[in-house]
Design a protein around this motif. Structure first.
Motif: not given
Length: 456
Positions: A253-257, A259-263, A270-274, A278-280
């Motif tokens: 599983l890929l966990v995109s942490d 806590v700082i980078c979102a919103f 989400f930083g994953a979007e930038r 695609q995280p799980d």
């Protein structure tokens, strides 16, 4: 000045146990007491104003003094001050879960609320272990994370954290966590002049670590979009795409942490979007309410929820205050303001100016690197810019803590000077900031770092 200022000082020193604080430093000095905020500024008990260059702690996205958020909290507290999400629901948690699922990439449609970021990371690791046990792969429990990365202070999250000095005094911790290289290209051992090659190498070390531990034992890899500790390491081109391939290959599983980078911190929800991956699972907190109430979340894919929808199944995990009615009501209003005021667009349209303003500091011999993305930057300090030689532990103590940190605050800039990894100054201002705030930060930094250079 507050009328009871002297009393507050005595009480702070006698009774308040501050977090991550060297209390001895206040033996002969006043404790800084912050009493109010307005926009991008905070004020202490003596009336002095400071630019909030860290958004509290990567939190205050919309700035201080937003009455709409205070009113949302008061309204919800009057209607329903508290009810847990243990087998029950309430409207603000339901509406917020729906809204977050709408923002999250791909099929991340399941939102598990927590009180904060550390709890979100704990929840993600517990979910990963539980999920693989329910789906017939009970040995998959180990976690990979990057060196120098910070993921929280609870026993599990601290185990995932890659900062040995933060961990040693609390060991033994939860076993089965392992480290892989981070993406600090400024100090890249290989391919330093080829970001794409360096990113490929760094990602491939995850595959090496999975093979070393045995693919049937590794459950997840925890990665921040921009790594915080060490001073804002953005991902090299193609890095996360290769990590996704590796996770798919080994059923990890890929966990995109985030806590700082979102919103909005990076100009996207989400930083994953930038960075286009695609995280799980996404873990988040901080900016979800702009700090007006405590809240975090673990956002999981439909596939991870599936085994818990079976007859009699349950994720036996939760927190009393996770998804608190007041916090979720504030978060809903916070995200509503994001859209009304086009906060994400504001960050994206101003991030180039923020970067170029900070890069002016490169004319100072003590500034080695300026790195980051969005409204999230680190400035690495060096002894020798040509060789990139860093400071000794004693020099760090004298320069960073003995002078730079204190002097930045004295000059009216609240930010972070830290040596987790190499010595850096971190800047993460409220997302409402503009060029006038960037200039103010640069001017204070220039004054202080110019003086710091003369102390070497």
């Amino acid at each position: 000045m507050y009328e009871d200022y002297d009393h507050l000082q005595r009480a702070a020193k006698d009774h308040l146990w501050m977090h991550f604080t060297r209390h001895s430093s206040y033996a002969d000095a006043d404790v800084p007491i912050i009493v109010r905020g307005e926009g991008a500024y905070i004020y202490d008990a003596q009336g002095k104003r400071y630019l909030d260059g860290l958004a509290g702690l990567f939190v205050s996205q919309l700035g201080h003094g937003r009455t709409e958020l205070a009113e949302a909290a008061a309204k919800q507290a009057q209607e329903l001050a508290f009810h847990p999400l243990w087998s029950y629901a309430h409207p603000s948690a339901i509406r917020l879960a729906e809204r977050i699922a709408g923002y999250a990439p791909g099929d991340l449609n399941r939102v598990f609320f927590t009180s904060g970021g550390g709890e979100a990371v704990e929840s993600a690791w517990k979910l990963a272990k539980n999920y693989f046990k329910l789906t017939g792969r009970p040995m998959k429990h180990k976690v990979l994370s990057r060196s120098i990365a910070y993921h929280g202070t609870t026993q599990g999250a601290l185990s995932i954290t890659g900062l040995p000095p933060l961990k040693q005094q609390f060991e033994p911790l939860v076993p089965s966590t392992f480290r892989v290289p981070n993406t600090n290209i400024y100090r890249a051992p290989l391919h330093g002049d080829d970001p794409e090659a360096f990113g490929r190498w760094a990602a491939d070390q995850i595959a090496v670590a999975i093979e070393n531990e045995g693919p049937d034992t590794v459950a997840a890899v925890f990665l921040e979009p921009v790594q915080n500790a060490g001073g804002c390491f953005p991902p090299p081109p193609g890095y996360f795409q290769r990590v996704r391939e590796i996770c798919d290959e080994y059923d990890v599983l890929l966990v995109s942490d985030e806590v700082i980078c979102a919103f909005g911190r990076l100009g996207h929800m989400f930083g994953a979007e930038r960075y286009g991956y695609q995280p799980d699972i996404i873990t988040c907190a901080k900016g979800i309410t702009s700090g007006y109430a405590p809240l975090g979340a673990m956002i999981a894919s439909d596939a991870l929820m599936a085994p818990f929808l079976e007859e009699g199944a349950m994720f036996a995990h939760g927190f009393t205050f996770g998804g608190h009615p007041v916090s979720t009501a504030v978060a809903l209003k916070n995200l509503e303001i994001f859209e009304e005021e086009k906060v994400l667009e504001h960050v994206r349209s101003n991030e180039g100016a923020f970067r170029s303003t900070l890069e002016r500091l490169k004319d100072l011999p003590i500034v080695g690197d300026v790195r980051g993305d969005g409204y999230f930057y680190g400035i690495e300090l060096v002894k020798d810019r040509e060789t990139r030689e860093s400071f000794t532990e004693e020099e760090c103590e004298r320069l960073l803590y003995g002078f730079v940190s204190k002097q930045l605050f004295a000059e009216g800039l609240y930010c972070r000077a830290d040596d987790r990894g190499d010595p850096v100054i971190q800047l993460s201002p409220p997302l409402i900031c503009d060029q006038s705030h960037f200039d103010e930060m640069e001017q204070v930094l220039r004054t202080v770092l110019d003086k710091a250079g003369t102390l070497l």
